[in-house]
Design a protein around this motif. Structure first.
Motif, mmCIF file in Angstrom:
data_model
loop_
_atom_site.group_PDB
_atom_site.id
_atom_site.type_symbol
_atom_site.label_atom_id
_atom_site.label_comp_id
_atom_site.label_asym_id
_atom_site.label_seq_id
_atom_site.Cartn_x
_atom_site.Cartn_y
_atom_site.Cartn_z
ATOM 1 N N CYS A 60 -23.724 14.652 -4.742
ATOM 2 C CA CYS A 60 -24.420 13.368 -4.708
ATOM 3 C C CYS A 60 -24.253 12.757 -3.320
ATOM 4 N N PRO A 61 -25.263 12.276 -2.682
ATOM 5 C CA PRO A 61 -26.676 12.213 -3.036
ATOM 6 C C PRO A 61 -27.440 13.440 -2.559
ATOM 7 N N LYS A 63 -30.703 15.598 -1.732
ATOM 8 C CA LYS A 63 -31.998 15.199 -1.171
ATOM 9 C C LYS A 63 -33.090 16.250 -1.307
ATOM 10 N N GLY A 109 -27.107 7.609 0.523
ATOM 11 C CA GLY A 109 -28.166 8.011 -0.378
ATOM 12 C C GLY A 109 -29.248 6.959 -0.396
ATOM 13 N N ASP A 113 -32.795 9.839 -4.085
ATOM 14 C CA ASP A 113 -31.855 10.957 -4.105
ATOM 15 C C ASP A 113 -31.276 11.173 -5.505
ATOM 16 N N GLN A 149 -33.132 1.328 1.281
ATOM 17 C CA GLN A 149 -33.135 1.933 -0.049
ATOM 18 C C GLN A 149 -34.099 3.134 -0.077
ATOM 19 N N CYS A 250 -35.500 10.181 -8.769
ATOM 20 C CA CYS A 250 -35.280 11.609 -8.546
ATOM 21 C C CYS A 250 -35.588 12.503 -9.730
ATOM 22 N N LEU A 392 -24.245 6.602 -5.384
ATOM 23 C CA LEU A 392 -24.968 6.421 -6.640
ATOM 24 C C LEU A 392 -25.091 4.941 -7.010
ATOM 25 N N ASN A 397 -29.803 3.839 -5.607
ATOM 26 C CA ASN A 397 -30.298 4.998 -6.355
ATOM 27 C C ASN A 397 -31.017 4.515 -7.622
ATOM 28 N N SER A 398 -32.130 5.177 -7.938
ATOM 29 C CA SER A 398 -32.956 4.724 -9.059
ATOM 30 C C SER A 398 -32.237 4.850 -10.399
ATOM 31 N N GLY A 423 -31.626 9.240 -12.054
ATOM 32 C CA GLY A 423 -30.885 9.635 -10.860
ATOM 33 C C GLY A 423 -30.459 11.100 -10.846
#
Lengths: 441, 347, 77
Positions: A60-61, A63, A109, A113, A149, A250, A392, A397-398, A423
């Motif tokens: 993590c993260p 790509k 990240g 990611d 972001q 992601c 994270l 991160n989404s 994520g």
């Protein structure tokens, strides 16, 4: 078009004196590989690791993921991106199978990611948890986006692609264990028998919704935000014409590895000429504004109609407002008399009670569902983290968050995590690998 | 130590009598009455300690009182599960089972379960709140329906996850979740494609649900007199985001005073929405919240007045439940301020 | 959100770009905007043009609030 992919199955990866492949063992000279990576002076720090399924490692993260390959004609793998333009889809490739190059941010990240676990309950959530991976962990001097972001991740993604090409060189002169042949005849030159079969097109909607350039998927190096749907051969996609981008939560993304191996496209080619005549891929995109969406849908339907398609696959690399492109395309194709089977993930919320797609249409008759982007997932700590787990929660991160009144932080002091499916690195696998479906509870 | 269950039945299954006793109020009994015996025999490592009986008409006509009395009975008891019915196609009984199960779940947070027939009006009323097993239409199905309840109840007691509705045999609760299965998406896709080509039956993994519609509100009678409020899901907030609204999956909203403002100034307001490129809205927040043109039209007399506050949250990833809760929190404020109409700008 | 406010009898107009989404969530009065990131003013155009566009669409929205509709209606802009 005829594309041959010779397969070399990797059972083990090791560091050694010389880049080589022998008896299932891929050996990499680490210093040499890192020196190649650092030729891009934006890379400030880089290290290589080897991880395999079962290792107690969390990445993590993450790509990007790329399958290491080489073209026997010596041309580049990703035309228009890391090498000059060439026509994809013809020729002979050698590929290292069961194996990918993963690119991980050393520190930073972003929204786009993802996370990969190589063992434990998180392993099944990504395809890459089941592969032997060469992991490039690196940082760059791209200060303009360090705290953004949304990141282009340009230096890191390119480094991954170049590394995959570099590693692939070692099987150029070797004889593959087996070979997959993907051959098609031009549409109007097919036999009467084949032409009498129901005709099928595959409509792919790769992610291209960032209006600023440099974040979207590329087709022959071209940013797909500035693009309209075009007819392509499936072989082109398997042969590097498409490169993954750096935008979208992601789990909904298609990595470059996914494009190179697109399981549904390969299945469609395998059974081509039996019950259907596979006319090819209408490579579309995903748009932001309504008129852009409508225009792209018009191109899709017109192309499918003109080709004489009776059936279509429609699949999108995204969720949320891209559902308007996806559902819009399905509805418009069905209206034109072309029967669709769709493949997409859903977003029913953490509680599962939200509407599955943001636009719905009664013309959706057949759909394969590959997951819920907002499903909550709790994972135990891992012995080793490659990259920086804090990314994270910290970097937007989404699927992660800094803190939450009820759930607490995504990243806990003991290294365990709680996150949304969003994520997980390319976790919903709409390209066809997903072992997830959606069920009513 | 074995766990404890409490069973709810109506006057008939509680052996008080038929329709003539349907008006009796709630009572609690130590031990086993009616179906409680079978439950006691079949529940795993769990004893039924009490049976609660209430007449269907009493529950139907005095639900608040009946529920209050029953919750009172339960207040000092220890129990691990609460089971009502089966209610078959008995309408009043079904509604009673749903009512009491939901109340017990809300108050005590213990697992609850009941069973009824698909024609029972209680099913549609409560299926989103509690697990209702699909039951037969008449009491002769008791054995089968009770066994079905027990199967899921035993899972609840063991702390196991209750599986999908179709597999476990309950009515879908309106929630969809991901599950892992043996077959990959490619195999499922190819099968569905072949079925469509061959004109054969197939089951879509997404069945498009019926959409919830609301009646269209009557238009404002006189726009020139109307007080109009502006709302957005585009995440426009004062630059310090005082309400800490999340940039995705929002659960919070904000109310911001625009008294005396002719427009929203850049640097004073911005967007915190994570779903799009914020550059344009940060440079000029009026492209999302059109305060500037509304002020102009207010002066020109196009409409009465712009409400003193605007309301803002973030729409991306926000669940319908949260959105609806936030709207219900905002609504009384709009009503108290006599807002006549609203403009919602979404991104 | 739109639905809850309308349910209470307050007329509400939904200004949004992706009209199919608005229709799916159940808005009854819909006025299209030009994009997601900048619904009411394209930054590539002049301030004056942005103002004109915004004025026009918001005016359509206001008039929609005073218009009786029988079904979900997308007001032309």
């Amino acid at each position: 078009m005829k594309l041959e992919i010779g397969n070399f199955y990797v059972n083990e990866i090791a560091f050694g004196d010389e880049l080589s492949f022998k008896d299932g063992v891929l050996t990499i000279n680490k210093e040499e590989a890192l020196a190649m990576v650092k030729e891009d002076d934006r890379i400030t720090e880089a290290e290589l690791y080897i991880v395999k399924p079962g290792d107690e490692v969390r990445l993590c993260p993450v790509k990007e993921a790329i399958e290491p390959r080489v073209r026997l004609d010596g041309k580049g793998l990703f035309p228009g991106y890391t090498s000059p333009l060439r026509q994809s889809g013809n020729g002979v490739l050698h590929a290292l199978k069961n194996c990918s190059v993963l690119v991980v941010g050393r520190h930073w990240g972003g929204f786009q990611d993802g996370l990969i676990d190589m063992s434990g309950p998180g392993q099944k959530h990504t395809y890459f948890g089941g592969l032997n991976n060469i992991v490039l962990v690196a940082d760059t001097n791209e200060e303009f986006e360090r705290y953004e972001q949304q990141k282009k991740n340009d230096a890191l993604r390119r480094a991954g692609h170049k590394l995959a090409e570099f590693i692939g060189q070692c099987v150029k002169e070797l004889t593959p264990e087996d070979t997959d042949v993907y051959e098609t005849t031009p549409i109007t030159k097919r036999s009467a028998e084949v032409n009498a079969l129901p005709a099928l097109v595959a409509v792919l909607q790769p992610q291209s919704q960032m209006e600023a350039l440099g974040y979207n998927d590329l087709v022959y190096g071209w940013d797909m935000n500035k693009y309209l749907p075009t007819l392509m051969s499936p072989q082109e996609i398997l042969d590097g014409a498409l490169v993954s981008g750096s935008f979208m939560p992601c789990s909904s993304k298609w990595s470059t590895y996914d494009f190179q191996n697109y399981p549904i496209l390969r299945a469609l080619m395998d059974e081509d000429g039996k019950d259907y005549n596979f006319l090819g891929v209408i490579m579309a995109n995903l748009n932001v504004a309504m008129d852009q969406k409508e225009r792209a849908i018009q191109f899709i339907v017109q192309t499918a109609t003109e080709l004489g398609a009776d059936f279509a696959l429609v699949t999108e690399e995204g969720y949320g407002n891209p559902d308007a492109d996806y559902v819009g395309a399905i509805a418009a194709l069905e209206t034109a008399g072309i029967k669709v089977v769709g493949v997409a993930n859903e977003c029913t919320g953490r509680d599962g009670a939200s509407q599955p797609l943001v636009t719905l249409d009664e013309k959706i008759h057949a759909m394969v569902s590959t997951g819920n982007v907002s499903e909550l997932i709790e994972l135990p700590p891992m012995k080793v983290v490659l990259g920086e787990l804090e990314a994270l929660g910290r970097d937007g991160n989404s699927g992660g968050w800094e803190g939450d009144e009820v759930l607490g932080p995504s990243v806990r002091p003991d290294g365990s995590i709680i996150m949304e499916d969003n994520g997980l690195f390319c976790g919903d696998m709409t390209v066809g690998w997903s072992h997830k479906t959606m069920k009513d509870f | 130590m074995s766990k404890k269950a409490i069973i709810y039945v109506n006057q008939f299954f509680g052996q008080l009598g038929g329709e003539d006793t349907a008006g009796v109020g709630p009572s609690i009994h130590e031990g086993l009455i009616g179906p409680a015996m079978a439950y006691n025999a079949q529940l795993k490592d769990c004893d039924v300690t009490h049976t609660i009986i209430c007449g269907d008409n009493y529950m139907g006509s005095n639900p608040e009182d009946a529920v209050a009395q029953i919750l009172g009975f339960l207040e000092n008891l220890e129990f691990d599960i609460f089971i009502a019915g089966p209610a078959f196609n008995a309408g009043r009984y079904g509604v009673a089972c749903g009512t009491i199960c939901k109340a017990v779940k809300d108050r005590f947070g213990v697992p609850v379960i009941t069973s009824m027939n698909q024609e029972n009006p209680g099913m549609e009323m409560f299926r989103k709140d509690i697990i209702i097993m699909k039951g037969g239409n008449i009491a002769s199905k008791m054995r089968k329906d009770l066994a079905a309840v027990v199967k899921v109840a035993n899972k609840m007691l063991a702390g196991e996850q209750v599986g999908p509705a179709a597999e476990e045999g309950y009515f879908p609760t309106g929630r969809r979740h991901q599950v892992f299965i043996e077959e990959d998406a490619t195999t499922r896709f190819m099968r569905m494609l072949h079925a469509r080509i061959a004109g054969e039956e197939f089951v879509s993994e997404l069945i498009v649900p019926k959409l919830d519609r609301v009646p269209i509100a009557a238009p404002v009678k006189d726009l020139k007199q109307a007080k109009v409020a502006l709302l957005t899901t585009g995440g426009i907030v004062p630059v310090d985001n005082p309400d800490r609204i999340q940039s995705a999956s929002a659960t919070r909203w904000g109310k911001y005073d625009i008294t005396g403002m002719e427009r929203l100034e850049s640097g004073v307001f911005k967007t915190i929405h994570a779903g799009f490129d914020p550059a344009a809205a940060n440079a000029d927040p009026n492209v999302i919240m059109p305060i500037d043109v509304l002020r102009a039209m207010e002066k020109e007399g196009v409409f009465g007045s712009l409400h003193q506050y605007f309301y803002s949250t973030v729409g991306t990833g926000t669940t319908e439940k949260e959105a609806s809760r936030m709207a219900k929190e905002i609504l009384p404020l709009l009503q108290a301020d006599n807002v006549d109409a609203c403009i919602m700008v979404s991104t | 959100m739109v639905k809850e406010i309308e349910r209470a009898g307050i007329p509400i107009v939904h200004m949004c770009n992706i009209v199919p989404v608005s229709k799916t969530v159940g808005a009854n009065r819909i006025v299209p905007t030009i994009s997601i990131p900048y619904p009411l003013g394209d930054p590539a155009t002049s301030r004056e043009d942005q103002w004109k566009l915004r004025y026009h669409r918001v005016r359509v929205a206001l008039e929609a609030l005073a218009t009786d509709v029988e079904e979900q209606t997308v007001f032309p802009v």
